[in-house]
Design an enzyme around this catalytic site. Structure first.
Site, PDB file in Angstrom:
ATOM      1  N   CYS A  74       0.680  -1.100   0.045  1.00  0.00           N
ATOM      2  CA  CYS A  74      -0.042  -0.131  -0.086  1.00  0.00           C
ATOM      3  C   CYS A  74       0.764   0.987   0.016  1.00  0.00           C
ATOM      4  O   CYS A  74       1.545   1.514   0.915  1.00  0.00           O
ATOM      5  CB  CYS A  74      -0.816   0.001   1.280  1.00  0.00           C
ATOM      6  SG  CYS A  74      -1.801   1.657   1.237  1.00  0.00           S
ATOM      7  N   CYS A 207      -5.126   6.268  -3.133  1.00  0.00           N
ATOM      8  CA  CYS A 207      -4.432   5.193  -3.223  1.00  0.00           C
ATOM      9  C   CYS A 207      -2.974   5.366  -3.615  1.00  0.00           C
ATOM     10  O   CYS A 207      -2.848   5.698  -4.885  1.00  0.00           O
ATOM     11  CB  CYS A 207      -5.133   4.092  -4.077  1.00  0.00           C
ATOM     12  SG  CYS A 207      -4.184   2.547  -4.389  1.00  0.00           S
TER      13      CYS A 207
END
Length: 268
Positions: A74, A207
């Protein structure tokens, strides 16, 4: 009682846990409960600091999506992880850590954190995919986790939940599925994106790996030079830099904020 820290990177929010002593063992249900915005702390995911396993790094990063499932990487989380690991360990200078997607290094630049990403792979351009009853021109690349990218003329008019879910579960991306990004060009070296995240199963405010995927595909399609500015749904603009070596991207970095929100304790 579980001691935690809440952080966010450009609006992508996380529960941060220190498990360097190896005593913490949360199951999928507990992780999902922590991320529940009504009955838990509320977050897009959980990040856990653990001792490095393979040598050559300072720590190991474990990342769990809001559904409790573990993911490879991530980008926004990695920036938060770097700053959190620095705080709990007291280590000065750069922080390196292993992930399921490879080694990541975090540098601290004022209030921002720059992470050196693992090398992207599996680039595919201009594929036709039926999603939500419409045939979309889809590009894809793995920037630690898989991402599909669709360019749009008007980002505000995109039904991200409908088309994002359609791409996320599409057989074309089976068996693991994909994250889905929708992109609008803002200028010669700038884009705006919206992302439907796998594991969160909804649109998120940002993101990190999605920003990288969109920037690289933007470069592939337009020749835009590095660095590329990426504006996310949360309102922040982050910077993606890279070097292209033939068909391979190297020295890919993501620079942006990683902010502490609060510390707390909660019952498991």
């Amino acid at each position: 009682m579980l001691t935690f820290t809440k952080m966010n990177g450009a609006g992508n929010d996380f529960v941060m846990l220190d498990n360097r002593d190896g005593k913490l063992a949360l199951d999928k249900t507990q992780i999902a409960r922590l991320c529940d915005r009504h009955r838990g702390v509320g977050a897009d995911g959980v990040l856990v600091v653990e001792p490095a396993q393979n040598g050559g790094t300072d720590f190991r990063m474990r990342y769990y999506n809001a559904d409790g499932g573990e993911a490879e990487m991530c980008g926004n989380g990695a920036r938060c992880f770097g700053r959190f690991a620095q705080r709990v360990s007291g280590k000065a200078g750069d922080i390196s850590f292993e992930t399921l997607a490879g080694k990541i290094t975090a540098q601290f630049i004022g209030e921002n954190v720059r992470i050196q990403m693992s090398e992207p792979h599996s680039l595919r351009l201009n594929e036709s995919v039926d999603s939500g009853g419409e045939v979309l021109t889809v590009h894809s690349v793995n920037t630690g986790v898989p991402h599909a990218v669709v360019f749009e003329d008007d980002l505000e008019q995109v039904d991200v939940r409908r088309f994002g879910a359609g791409l996320r579960y599409h057989p074309h991306f089976a068996p693991k599925g994909t994250n889905a990004n929708f992109v609008q060009q803002l200028g010669p070296q700038s884009i705006s994106i919206r992302t439907y995240e796998r594991g969160v199963e909804d649109e998120t405010l940002a993101c990190g790996t999605g920003m990288v995927a969109c920037a690289l595909i933007f470069h592939e399609l337009t020749g835009a030079a590095s660095p590329i500015a990426v504006k996310v749904r949360g309102g922040e603009t982050l910077e993606i830099a890279f070097r292209q070596d033939g068909k391979v991207y190297r020295d890919v970095t993501l620079t942006g904020p990683a902010d502490f929100v609060f510390d707390g304790q909660t019952a498991l």
